[in-house]
Scaffold this active site. Structure first.
Site, mmCIF file in Angstrom:
data_model
loop_
_atom_site.group_PDB
_atom_site.id
_atom_site.type_symbol
_atom_site.label_atom_id
_atom_site.label_comp_id
_atom_site.label_asym_id
_atom_site.label_seq_id
_atom_site.Cartn_x
_atom_site.Cartn_y
_atom_site.Cartn_z
ATOM 1 N N ASP A 1 27.825 49.276 43.399
ATOM 2 C CA ASP A 1 29.007 48.749 44.071
ATOM 3 C C ASP A 1 29.269 49.586 45.330
ATOM 4 O OD1 ASP A 1 31.525 46.880 43.681
ATOM 5 O OD2 ASP A 1 32.367 48.878 44.002
ATOM 6 N N HIS B 1 28.593 41.991 37.185
ATOM 7 C CA HIS B 1 28.718 43.030 38.202
ATOM 8 C C HIS B 1 28.508 44.439 37.665
ATOM 9 C CE1 HIS B 1 29.937 44.738 41.995
ATOM 10 N NE2 HIS B 1 30.852 45.483 41.397
#
Length: 364
Positions: free
Chosen positions: A145, A343
């Site tokens: 991320d 994610h």
């Protein structure tokens, strides 16, 4: 700058660090026997320790395990070192020196007060400064991320310090604006003021919203953005409450537990959310600061990993990397698409991510 008080009671300090003993890393966070196991199976955890290092005039909390070539694991938003709990013992057992910082503004690391203290130059300097403090010249730099953005830019701006770079979820240069607009202006023009990155630009508003109920936030956010959840809704509703766009799980998925939720809750109750949000508040500044490198490639060997249920996997930049080396990342050695993963790649698929990292690190 805020930092943990020197006189903190040992018990309270360890609770804030995630309940980890200094002699061994997380029985509850040891690598599971399989990515779908219903509970963590404690392996013989590599000895690990928590300590504080002085880096670029801030105090940085790190978790460290193993000996050998240096590997830095960089977390994303809103996470801490704890997001790498599965990989730390596995990489250490495989012969690497693993160091995992709480990056500036997060966890038990200091939280500078100015928004500009969180721009990409500071973030990259933290990584090179950490390598220096650890007595090394180079490191394998791995990020997820926002940590992937820092990893890409460290490899771009300071390639001589990076043996190899691995990025999870976020591809290189994923937030390029349209035309002559700056990134936030471009996002506002495309999606409006309620797009989450635009919403995050207003100091004090999203900070209070996120901090209002962190336990519910992490329970819902981890589920919503995962391969088990419905996926992100990136638009903040008119209520201004992020919780209103996050789904409530009927039961926690197998890959995270109430202990994990409680750990993140305790860490962010200590740190607050402003430090992490200030990373977003430098989107435009970062675009201008990195202008001289706009046409420069990331030269170190690279690995890219993304879940096929992560919305960013459909971005043009991710699709290009999944297809092979690009002009921006010419030395891409491998790209991995994780079926059914969302994610939170290294948490949802710890075995597959660890195996991909080990194969890549050993190859370079």
């Amino acid at each position: 700058m805020d930092s943990p008080r020197p006189g903190l009671a040992r018990r309270g300090f360890l609770r804030g660090l995630g309940g980890v003993s200094l002699g061994a890393l997380l029985a509850a966070g040891a690598t599971t026997a399989s990515p779908t196991a219903s509970a963590a199976s404690p392996a013989a955890a590599a000895p690990a320790r928590h300590r504080f290092l002085r880096v670029n005039n801030i105090r940085v909390h790190v978790v460290e395990a193993g000996t050998g070539p240096l590997v830095l694991l960089l977390h994303g938003w809103p996470e801490t070192w704890y997001s790498w709990r599965h990989q730390i013992p596995a990489l250490a057992r495989a012969g690497f020196r693993v160091v995992v910082p709480d990056q500036r503004g997060y966890g038990w690391t200091d939280r500078p007060g100015a928004v500009t203290d969180y721009d990409i130059e500071h973030l990259v300097d933290d990584i090179t400064g950490l390598i220096d403090v650890l007595g090394e010249r180079q490191a394998y730099v791995v990020g997820h991320d926002w940590g992937a953005i820092v990893a890409w830019h460290t490899a771009l701006l300071r390639p001589e310090r990076v043996r190899a770079v691995a990025a999870l979820s976020v591809p290189h240069r994923w937030a390029e604006p349209a035309g002559s607009l700056l990134p936030v202006e471009s996002l506002r023009a495309t999606y409006g003021d309620h797009f989450y990155i635009v919403y995050f630009q207003r100091p004090g508003l999203s900070d209070v919203d996120l901090a209002s109920d962190p336990r519910t936030l992490f329970r819902r956010m981890l589920y919503t953005g995962s391969g088990d959840g419905p996926g992100w809704n990136a638009m903040i509703p008119s209520s201004g409450r992020i919780l209103d766009v996050l789904a409530e799980p009927t039961a926690l998925p197998a890959w995270y537990t109430q202990h994990d939720v409680d750990t993140y809750t305790a860490q962010f109750r200590h740190s607050g959310f402003t430090g992490g949000l200030n990373w977003y508040r430098n989107f435009d500044r970062n675009w201008l600061l990195t202008a001289p490198w706009r046409d420069s490639p990331v030269r170190p060997p690279a690995l890219y990993v993304v879940g096929d249920r992560d919305g960013i996997a459909s971005s043009p930049q991710a699709q290009q990397l999944l297809a092979g080396p690009t002009a921006s990342v010419p030395n891409l050695r491998r790209a991995v698409l994780l079926p059914g993963a969302g994610h939170w790649t290294q948490q949802e698929r710890p075995t597959e991510v660890t195996e991909a990292l080990l194969g890549f690190l050993r190859s370079v």
